[in-house]
Scaffold this motif. Structure first.
Motif, mmCIF file in Angstrom:
data_model
loop_
_atom_site.group_PDB
_atom_site.id
_atom_site.type_symbol
_atom_site.label_atom_id
_atom_site.label_comp_id
_atom_site.label_asym_id
_atom_site.label_seq_id
_atom_site.Cartn_x
_atom_site.Cartn_y
_atom_site.Cartn_z
ATOM 1 N N ARG A 98 0.854 -1.197 0.000
ATOM 2 C CA ARG A 98 0.000 0.000 0.000
ATOM 3 C C ARG A 98 0.889 1.245 0.000
ATOM 4 O O ARG A 98 1.122 1.842 1.057
ATOM 5 C CB ARG A 98 -0.901 0.010 1.254
ATOM 6 C CG ARG A 98 -1.877 -1.149 1.310
ATOM 7 C CD ARG A 98 -2.475 -1.289 2.713
ATOM 8 N NE ARG A 98 -3.407 -2.391 2.738
ATOM 9 C CZ ARG A 98 -3.056 -3.670 2.806
ATOM 10 N NH1 ARG A 98 -1.759 -4.003 2.831
ATOM 11 N NH2 ARG A 98 -3.973 -4.628 2.823
ATOM 12 N N PRO A 99 1.391 1.652 -1.140
ATOM 13 C CA PRO A 99 2.314 2.797 -1.190
ATOM 14 C C PRO A 99 1.749 4.076 -0.607
ATOM 15 O O PRO A 99 2.514 4.934 -0.142
ATOM 16 C CB PRO A 99 2.593 2.953 -2.693
ATOM 17 C CG PRO A 99 2.339 1.591 -3.256
ATOM 18 C CD PRO A 99 1.205 1.031 -2.464
ATOM 19 N N ASP A 100 0.415 4.229 -0.590
ATOM 20 C CA ASP A 100 -0.167 5.466 -0.074
ATOM 21 C C ASP A 100 -0.373 5.427 1.439
ATOM 22 O O ASP A 100 -0.840 6.412 2.038
ATOM 23 C CB ASP A 100 -1.507 5.750 -0.760
ATOM 24 C CG ASP A 100 -2.570 4.718 -0.409
ATOM 25 O OD1 ASP A 100 -2.198 3.548 -0.139
ATOM 26 O OD2 ASP A 100 -3.768 5.067 -0.408
ATOM 27 N N LEU A 101 -0.026 4.324 2.100
ATOM 28 C CA LEU A 101 -0.213 4.216 3.542
ATOM 29 C C LEU A 101 0.771 5.119 4.273
ATOM 30 O O LEU A 101 1.980 5.037 4.074
ATOM 31 C CB LEU A 101 -0.013 2.762 3.993
ATOM 32 C CG LEU A 101 -0.132 2.490 5.498
ATOM 33 C CD1 LEU A 101 -1.528 2.806 6.011
ATOM 34 C CD2 LEU A 101 0.247 1.036 5.800
ATOM 35 N N ALA A 102 0.244 5.993 5.129
ATOM 36 C CA ALA A 102 1.085 6.866 5.949
ATOM 37 C C ALA A 102 1.380 6.181 7.283
ATOM 38 O O ALA A 102 0.563 5.409 7.792
ATOM 39 C CB ALA A 102 0.390 8.201 6.196
ATOM 40 N N MET A 103 2.556 6.474 7.834
ATOM 41 C CA MET A 103 2.993 5.871 9.100
ATOM 42 C C MET A 103 3.334 6.975 10.099
ATOM 43 O O MET A 103 3.965 7.970 9.746
ATOM 44 C CB MET A 103 4.246 5.021 8.892
ATOM 45 C CG MET A 103 4.150 4.011 7.770
ATOM 46 S SD MET A 103 3.332 2.508 8.320
ATOM 47 C CE MET A 103 3.666 1.456 6.885
ATOM 48 N N ALA A 104 2.958 6.762 11.352
ATOM 49 C CA ALA A 104 3.343 7.674 12.435
ATOM 50 C C ALA A 104 3.708 6.838 13.651
ATOM 51 O O ALA A 104 3.061 5.832 13.938
ATOM 52 C CB ALA A 104 2.218 8.644 12.763
ATOM 53 N N VAL A 105 4.749 7.255 14.359
ATOM 54 C CA VAL A 105 5.226 6.529 15.543
ATOM 55 C C VAL A 105 5.140 7.455 16.750
ATOM 56 O O VAL A 105 5.669 8.572 16.727
ATOM 57 C CB VAL A 105 6.675 6.040 15.364
ATOM 58 C CG1 VAL A 105 7.184 5.388 16.650
ATOM 59 C CG2 VAL A 105 6.772 5.051 14.211
ATOM 60 N N VAL A 106 4.484 6.983 17.814
ATOM 61 C CA VAL A 106 4.398 7.752 19.057
ATOM 62 C C VAL A 106 5.671 7.539 19.861
ATOM 63 O O VAL A 106 6.077 6.400 20.121
ATOM 64 C CB VAL A 106 3.166 7.332 19.881
ATOM 65 C CG1 VAL A 106 3.172 8.009 21.249
ATOM 66 C CG2 VAL A 106 1.888 7.689 19.125
ATOM 67 N N VAL A 107 6.302 8.637 20.264
ATOM 68 C CA VAL A 107 7.586 8.599 20.974
ATOM 69 C C VAL A 107 7.364 9.010 22.424
ATOM 70 O O VAL A 107 7.046 10.163 22.713
ATOM 71 C CB VAL A 107 8.605 9.547 20.314
ATOM 72 C CG1 VAL A 107 9.944 9.485 21.043
ATOM 73 C CG2 VAL A 107 8.773 9.217 18.834
ATOM 74 N N ALA A 108 7.523 8.064 23.350
ATOM 75 C CA ALA A 108 7.406 8.371 24.776
ATOM 76 C C ALA A 108 8.663 9.090 25.259
ATOM 77 O O ALA A 108 9.768 8.834 24.776
ATOM 78 C CB ALA A 108 7.200 7.091 25.575
ATOM 79 N N ASP A 109 8.492 10.001 26.230
ATOM 80 C CA ASP A 109 9.622 10.771 26.751
ATOM 81 C C ASP A 109 10.738 9.864 27.256
ATOM 82 O O ASP A 109 11.923 10.164 27.087
ATOM 83 C CB ASP A 109 9.166 11.664 27.913
ATOM 84 C CG ASP A 109 8.179 12.734 27.473
ATOM 85 O OD1 ASP A 109 8.143 13.039 26.272
ATOM 86 O OD2 ASP A 109 7.443 13.267 28.334
#
Length: 388
Positions: A225-236
């Motif tokens: 799925r080339p149009d799939l966006a990714m985001a990663v939550v970064v804990a302190d």
């Protein structure tokens, strides 16, 4: 001027840091910010409320039996430092938050050094899932227990420990100001572009074990799925480590830092892939269908699995007593299996809607909508002080 109420708060992990910060805010609201002071151990959230920790709590984020044995010397030193701080500051009450392995040792140390100090435990060990004997151990070490779940108190009360169900602060998280459209606009995502939100955890061991699995999972999904966006939550607590790992991923990934951005990202997400933990409750509140995964060290998992009695590890799955969100543990948590589960939810809007509805119903079973849990916890702490 009379001496302000001195409250010792001790937390060893990010989730406990959040609980401690909420309790500190509630105590200030009830007695006045100038009439209470805080000492203890915690992370950045508690520091914002005035808790100056004598050491960084990240080296106490320990997972599994074997890891605990290896860290024994370090934990022992930190326990001694925490008890020394209490002896020096002479608090009116000590509140020990979650983190069973660390806080039970602190409780015993405080009892030996300061026999008259009232000790409150905030979040009990999950005796309903494994090792019920810990209820008796806790009853001999503290004066009162505050629990997050309504099904906890009977386990401890039968051992003679006064216990109060205060509720889960995660259920009171306010998403009214969260804006998924804002997150998409700020990160150049279209309103309809699918977005996978990845939450690898907040402990160093979780990042070490889960991030490579999640990277391979994301790679498989992105290839199809080339149009799939990714985001990663970064804990302190693990920010530098996680950022370094994600920087090497072979596709663009949005890094999400800070509480407000995390809430916006949750509202924007199409599906979430998360390491098991309290974040599953937050995702359910935000209305995100999710896939849950978890891995321990091999020997630690073998030992833990022998003692486990619970059928599920996700809180709303436990409350509903069925597998609403899929859970993949240890060897089952493979990139292939996780990618398939996420793909099913990306491709089937009706499955997403069904899971969201079932998650929401399970949150009601957990006590969503009850009075502010942090305020209830503050009332308990104050009552313990007054009884003294």
């Amino acid at each position: 001027m009379s001496r302000p109420l001195t409250v010792m708060l001790v937390a060893a992990e990010a989730s406990g840091d959040n609980l401690g910060a909420g309790l500190a805010r509630a105590l200030k609201a009830k007695v006045g910010a100038d009439k209470v002071r805080f000492v203890g151990v915690g992370g950045p959230r508690m520091a914002e409320q005035g808790v100056e920790s004598p050491f960084d709590i990240t080296d106490l984020s320990i997972l599994g039996w074997i890891e605990g044995v290896r860290a024994y010397g370090r934990v022992k030193r930190r326990v001694a430092e925490t008890v020394e701080l209490a002896v020096r500051e002479k608090p009116d009450v000590a509140v020990l938050i979650d983190s069973w392995g660390f806080t039970i040792r602190v409780a015993k140390g405080l009892r030996a050094a300061l026999p008259d100090l009232k000790i409150v435990k905030y979040v009990g060990p999950q005796v309903w899932a494994s090792r019920p004997g810990r209820a008796r151990t806790l009853a001999g070490a503290v004066d009162h227990l505050m629990t997050l779940h309504g099904f906890d108190p009977p386990w401890f009360e039968k051992e003679g420990l006064p216990t109060t169900f205060v509720g889960n602060p995660s259920l009171a998280i306010d998403f009214s100001q969260a804006d998924g459209a804002r997150f998409r606009q700020e990160n150049a995502l279209s309103p309809v572009q699918p977005l996978l939100l990845i939450l690898p955890g907040s402990r160093p061991a979780e990042i070490m074990r889960m991030t490579p699995v999640f990277e391979q999972t994301a790679w498989r999904l992105k290839a199809a799925r080339p149009d799939l966006a990714m985001a990663v939550v970064v804990a302190d607590t693990i920010a530098d480590d996680l950022k370094g790992r994600v920087a090497g991923w072979p596709f663009r990934c949005i890094l999400v830092e800070g509480d407000a951005a995390k809430k916006d990202a949750m509202k924007a997400a199409t599906v979430a892939l998360a390491t098991s933990g309290t974040v599953s409750t937050e995702l359910a509140l935000a209305g995100v269908p999710m896939v849950i995964a978890y891995r321990l060290g091999g020997l630690s998992f073998a030992l833990t699995s022998r003692l486990m009695t619970a059928r599920h590890i996700t809180l709303f799955n436990i409350a509903a007593d069925r597998r609403i969100a899929p859970e993949y543990l240890q060897n089952a948590a493979t990139p292939e299996a996780l990618a398939q589960a996420v793909a099913e939810r990306l491709d089937r809007p009706e499955l997403r809607a069904e899971q969201i509805a079932e998650q929401t119903a399970a949150l009601d079973l957990m006590g969503r909508g009850q009075p502010d849990p942090s305020a209830a916890a503050a009332d308990v702490v104050l009552s313990v002080v007054q009884a003294r």
